[in-house]
Design a protein around this motif. Structure first.
Motif, mmCIF file in Angstrom:
data_model
loop_
_atom_site.group_PDB
_atom_site.id
_atom_site.type_symbol
_atom_site.label_atom_id
_atom_site.label_comp_id
_atom_site.label_asym_id
_atom_site.label_seq_id
_atom_site.Cartn_x
_atom_site.Cartn_y
_atom_site.Cartn_z
ATOM 1 N N PHE A 12 -4.700 8.770 6.039
ATOM 2 C CA PHE A 12 -4.806 7.366 6.419
ATOM 3 C C PHE A 12 -3.514 6.871 7.064
ATOM 4 O O PHE A 12 -3.545 6.185 8.089
ATOM 5 N N ARG A 13 -2.386 7.213 6.481
ATOM 6 C CA ARG A 13 -1.112 6.778 7.066
ATOM 7 C C ARG A 13 -0.869 7.418 8.422
ATOM 8 O O ARG A 13 -0.207 6.833 9.278
ATOM 9 N N GLY A 14 -1.418 8.600 8.635
ATOM 10 C CA GLY A 14 -1.301 9.223 9.950
ATOM 11 C C GLY A 14 -2.047 8.445 11.016
ATOM 12 O O GLY A 14 -1.656 8.450 12.186
ATOM 13 N N LEU A 15 -3.109 7.764 10.615
ATOM 14 C CA LEU A 15 -3.873 6.939 11.547
ATOM 15 C C LEU A 15 -3.317 5.523 11.652
ATOM 16 O O LEU A 15 -3.486 4.861 12.681
ATOM 17 N N HIS A 16 -2.681 5.050 10.574
ATOM 18 C CA HIS A 16 -2.207 3.664 10.501
ATOM 19 C C HIS A 16 -0.756 3.665 10.020
ATOM 20 O O HIS A 16 -0.475 3.394 8.844
ATOM 21 N N ALA A 17 0.128 3.970 10.913
ATOM 22 C CA ALA A 17 1.549 4.042 10.562
ATOM 23 C C ALA A 17 2.038 2.688 10.059
ATOM 24 O O ALA A 17 1.678 1.634 10.586
ATOM 25 N N GLY A 18 2.851 2.729 9.009
ATOM 26 C CA GLY A 18 3.432 1.502 8.472
ATOM 27 C C GLY A 18 2.677 0.929 7.288
ATOM 28 O O GLY A 18 3.199 0.049 6.603
ATOM 29 N N HIS A 54 -7.570 -9.191 -5.672
ATOM 30 C CA HIS A 54 -7.398 -9.671 -4.298
ATOM 31 C C HIS A 54 -6.036 -9.283 -3.724
ATOM 32 O O HIS A 54 -5.394 -10.084 -3.038
ATOM 33 N N SER A 55 -5.598 -8.048 -3.988
ATOM 34 C CA SER A 55 -4.273 -7.627 -3.541
ATOM 35 C C SER A 55 -4.306 -6.482 -2.534
ATOM 36 O O SER A 55 -3.260 -6.113 -1.997
ATOM 37 N N MET A 56 -5.491 -5.934 -2.247
ATOM 38 C CA MET A 56 -5.598 -4.772 -1.381
ATOM 39 C C MET A 56 -6.375 -5.111 -0.111
ATOM 40 O O MET A 56 -7.316 -5.897 -0.141
ATOM 41 N N ASP A 57 -5.977 -4.494 0.983
ATOM 42 C CA ASP A 57 -6.694 -4.677 2.249
ATOM 43 C C ASP A 57 -7.803 -3.648 2.439
ATOM 44 O O ASP A 57 -8.816 -3.940 3.084
ATOM 45 N N VAL A 58 -7.600 -2.444 1.921
ATOM 46 C CA VAL A 58 -8.561 -1.352 2.092
ATOM 47 C C VAL A 58 -8.649 -0.564 0.794
ATOM 48 O O VAL A 58 -7.625 -0.310 0.156
ATOM 49 N N VAL A 59 -9.851 -0.192 0.419
ATOM 50 C CA VAL A 59 -10.073 0.735 -0.689
ATOM 51 C C VAL A 59 -10.852 1.929 -0.144
ATOM 52 O O VAL A 59 -11.872 1.750 0.531
ATOM 53 N N ILE A 60 -10.378 3.129 -0.443
ATOM 54 C CA ILE A 60 -11.042 4.363 -0.020
ATOM 55 C C ILE A 60 -11.364 5.186 -1.258
ATOM 56 O O ILE A 60 -10.511 5.361 -2.131
#
Length: 212
Positions: A12-18, A54-60
């Motif tokens: 995921f971080r490889g697709l969405h750096a930062g 309500h603290s996360m933007d994405v859950v996988i």
């Protein structure tokens, strides 16, 4: 959720750096491997997430729902995933699908296979709007039928958990993954395949709802 040794977080971080990622699992071996790779992980259950609401933007979560306690474990986990997401946050899940041969619930392994309508209803019931929900592993799943039927003759369990031992090289491997990429592209475009051993879904927490 169900981070194992951390490959999905790295992907995921490889697709969405930062972006910042955190993983939970109940397997200490996986958590040790993830921690050794520098991932931020902790031991916890999908049924009781140690994460503020309500603290996360994405859950996988990949290949977890089908192994949660039967009789409501998956619904509890989906409610927890909804709770920790911000309104409008995204949920990406991979789980299995009921196919041929039919598999009854297996209480020994807490193993369940989903009908598409059942999975959709549980997502909606937990507070999600379903954006994409489709099946993959259609053609390759057909090739598993003879092996699963043979395995059941020698097993008292309905969960046989067969995995392909195909080596990661050569023409067969490339053909297999080319087919899977094509199926993934169809699901991403909004098509729902009529069969397949795996569900892939993308859902969104209903915006404006902070009651949970």
């Amino acid at each position: 959720i169900g981070c194992g040794s951390g490959q999905t977080m790295a992907w995921f971080r490889g697709l969405h750096a930062g972006w910042k990622t955190a993983g939970i699992d109940i397997s200490l071996d996986g958590l040790r491997a993830a921690s050794a790779s520098g991932e931020h992980v902790l031991e916890a259950s999908a049924l009781d997430l140690p994460i503020p609401s309500h603290s996360m933007d994405v859950v996988i979560s990949f290949d977890v729902l089908q192994h949660l306690p039967l009789g409501g474990g998956d619904q509890r986990a989906l409610q927890e995933m909804y709770r920790v997401l911000r309104p409008g946050g995204w949920l990406l899940v991979r789980t299995n699908a009921q196919a041929i041969p039919y598999s009854a619930d297996d209480p020994t392994y807490n193993f369940h296979k989903y009908q598409t309508a059942e999975l959709r209803a549980k997502l909606v019931g937990a507070g999600f709007d379903v954006v994409r929900l489709g099946r993959v592993n259609a053609l390759l799943g057909l090739a598993e039928i003879p092996r699963e039927l043979k395995a059941r003759v020698h097993s008292e369990s309905s969960y046989v958990g067969l995995l392909s031992d195909m080596p990661r090289r050569g023409l067969s491997w490339h053909l297999k993954h080319s087919w899977l990429r094509m199926e993934g592209a169809l699901v991403a475009a909004g098509f729902s395949l009529p069969l397949g051993r795996t569900h892939v879904l993308l859902a969104r927490a209903r915006a404006g709802d902070t009651s949970s």
